[in-house]
Write a protein that holds these residues in place. Sequence first.
Motif, short mmCIF file in Angstrom:
data_model
loop_
_atom_site.label_atom_id
_atom_site.label_comp_id
_atom_site.label_asym_id
_atom_site.label_seq_id
_atom_site.Cartn_x
_atom_site.Cartn_y
_atom_site.Cartn_z
N GLY A 1 0.59 -1.29 -0.02
CA GLY A 1 -0.22 0.17 0.23
C GLY A 1 0.76 1.22 0.05
N TRP A 2 0.20 2.25 -0.45
CA TRP A 2 0.85 3.51 -0.56
C TRP A 2 0.00 4.64 0.10
N PHE A 3 0.72 5.35 1.12
CA PHE A 3 -0.10 6.24 2.09
C PHE A 3 0.52 7.67 1.83
N ARG A 4 0.15 8.57 2.42
CA ARG A 4 0.88 9.89 2.56
C ARG A 4 0.25 10.73 3.69
N GLN A 5 0.98 11.48 4.04
CA GLN A 5 0.50 12.39 5.26
C GLN A 5 1.35 13.77 5.17
N ALA A 6 0.31 15.02 4.63
CA ALA A 6 0.52 16.19 4.81
C ALA A 6 0.69 16.96 6.04
N PRO A 7 1.39 17.89 6.24
CA PRO A 7 1.53 18.77 7.53
C PRO A 7 0.09 19.01 8.14
N GLY A 8 -0.23 18.74 9.27
CA GLY A 8 -1.26 19.15 10.15
C GLY A 8 -2.51 18.16 9.56
N LYS A 9 -2.47 17.17 8.68
CA LYS A 9 -3.28 16.31 8.32
C LYS A 9 -3.20 14.93 8.80
N GLU A 10 -4.09 14.05 8.66
CA GLU A 10 -3.97 12.58 9.19
C GLU A 10 -3.49 11.86 7.89
N ARG A 11 -2.91 10.84 8.11
CA ARG A 11 -2.33 9.91 7.06
C ARG A 11 -3.50 9.36 6.28
N GLU A 12 -3.61 9.66 4.95
CA GLU A 12 -4.49 8.84 4.20
C GLU A 12 -3.96 7.86 3.10
N GLY A 13 -4.76 6.93 2.84
CA GLY A 13 -4.38 5.91 2.01
C GLY A 13 -4.36 6.49 0.62
N VAL A 14 -3.39 6.14 -0.45
CA VAL A 14 -3.29 6.78 -1.76
C VAL A 14 -3.80 5.42 -2.68
N GLY A 15 -3.19 4.24 -2.38
CA GLY A 15 -3.68 3.07 -3.37
C GLY A 15 -2.91 2.02 -2.90
#
Length: 132
Positions: free
Chosen positions: A37-51
């Motif tokens: 899986g690929w995930f990302r986390q932007a500053p001040g945001k929760e981690r989200e799944g990308v694919g």
Amino acid sequence: QEQLVESGGGLVQPGGSLRLSCSASRFTPDLDYWAIGWFRQAPGKEREGVGCMSVGVGRGYLYYVDSVKGRFTASRDKGENRVFLTMNNLKSEDTAVYYCAAAPAGYGCYEGSLAPAEFDYWGQGTQVTVSS
């Protein structure tokens, strides 16, 4: 112990492209028995799944979150035990730390969804910044 290492992040202008690499070591016997899986986390945001992709052991799932469909593509180099995320037409909102993660085959990656809690192994992350 199983280990994932991401690379390929960097600074890119809007509309540009990057290819992230996720190298898997000590995953036995190989990635056929794991979902990535690929995930990302932007500053001040929760981690989200990308694919995610789960293409071995009878599975054939490829899933992308709506915001990246048509722009991001996951692929795999079986011989090198590596997985890639090719990101095209990048937008400023794609700026984040990107992580790859592994779940045992049959977990984590499903038709139409991914389950972050089912991923057991995580890489250290690579920064992607989209800015002019």
